[in-house]
Design a protein around this motif. Sequence first.
Motif, PDB file in Angstrom:
ATOM      1  N   PHE A   1      -8.526   1.429   1.805  1.00 49.39           N
ATOM      2  CA  PHE A   1      -7.195   2.502   2.039  1.00 49.39           C
ATOM      3  C   PHE A   1      -7.372   2.465   3.910  1.00 49.39           C
ATOM      4  O   PHE A   1      -6.445   3.267   4.390  1.00 49.39           O
ATOM      5  CB  PHE A   1      -7.931   4.400   1.853  1.00 49.39           C
ATOM      6  CG  PHE A   1      -8.006   4.032  -0.083  1.00 49.39           C
ATOM      7  CD1 PHE A   1      -5.749   4.813   0.266  1.00 49.39           C
ATOM      8  CD2 PHE A   1      -8.591   3.816  -0.721  1.00 49.39           C
ATOM      9  CE1 PHE A   1      -5.902   5.383  -1.163  1.00 49.39           C
ATOM     10  CE2 PHE A   1      -7.987   3.848  -1.907  1.00 49.39           C
ATOM     11  CZ  PHE A   1      -6.526   4.817  -2.341  1.00 49.39           C
TER      12      PHE A   1
ATOM     13  N   LEU B   1       0.899  -1.492   0.398  1.00 50.31           N
ATOM     14  CA  LEU B   1      -0.400   0.240  -0.029  1.00 50.31           C
ATOM     15  C   LEU B   1       0.499   1.172   0.089  1.00 50.31           C
ATOM     16  O   LEU B   1       0.590   1.948  -0.867  1.00 50.31           O
ATOM     17  CB  LEU B   1      -1.035   0.304   1.485  1.00 50.31           C
ATOM     18  CG  LEU B   1      -2.105  -1.049   1.687  1.00 50.31           C
ATOM     19  CD1 LEU B   1      -2.950  -1.384   2.636  1.00 50.31           C
ATOM     20  CD2 LEU B   1      -2.972  -0.591   0.029  1.00 50.31           C
TER      21      LEU B   1
ATOM     22  N   LEU C   1      -5.473  -0.859  -4.459  1.00 53.80           N
ATOM     23  CA  LEU C   1      -6.206   0.100  -4.602  1.00 53.80           C
ATOM     24  C   LEU C   1      -7.246   0.124  -5.597  1.00 53.80           C
ATOM     25  O   LEU C   1      -8.446   0.910  -5.495  1.00 53.80           O
ATOM     26  CB  LEU C   1      -4.971   1.232  -4.335  1.00 53.80           C
ATOM     27  CG  LEU C   1      -4.436   1.298  -2.265  1.00 53.80           C
ATOM     28  CD1 LEU C   1      -3.021   2.404  -2.967  1.00 53.80           C
ATOM     29  CD2 LEU C   1      -4.974   1.361  -1.428  1.00 53.80           C
TER      30      LEU C   1
ATOM     31  N   ALA D   1      -2.122  -4.005  -5.121  1.00 49.46           N
ATOM     32  CA  ALA D   1      -1.931  -2.987  -4.006  1.00 49.46           C
ATOM     33  C   ALA D   1      -3.873  -3.115  -3.093  1.00 49.46           C
ATOM     34  O   ALA D   1      -3.606  -2.912  -2.064  1.00 49.46           O
ATOM     35  CB  ALA D   1      -1.318  -1.806  -3.570  1.00 49.46           C
TER      36      ALA D   1
END
Length: 113
Positions: free
Chosen positions: A79, A11, A60, A58
Motif C-alpha cells: 500500500f 493498485l 496487495l 496488484a
Amino acid sequence: MAKHDVDLSPLFHALADPTRRAMLTRLAEAPARVTELAEPTGLKLPTVMRHLSVLEEAGLITTSKDGRVRTCAIVPEAFQPVRRWLDEQRAIWEARLDRLDAYVMTLMKERET
C-alpha cells in the motif's frame, strides 16, 4: 513517469471495487481462508477467486495452499506507493488552497481600503 515509479493503475483498480476493499479490511485483521472471505459476500466461489486474483496481481495479497485449503494474507507494504501518491496529491492541493486563501485575503483587504 520515471522508471523507478510504481505503476499505480493495478493498485487503484484493485481498490476500486467495494467487495475487494471489504476483503482487504477482513485480511487486515488476520489471514483467512478463501471460504471465509467468500461467506459475507454471497458471491459464488469462482467470482470470489477472480476478485482475489485481482488483489494478488496488484500485490496487495498473497495466497498459499495447504492441501485443499487456500489461505490469503494481506501485504501491508504494497500500500506504500498508493499512500505516497496520495500524500503528494494532498501536499499539492494544500499548497493550492493556501495560495487561494492568501489571494482571497488580499482581495478582501483591498476592498476594505
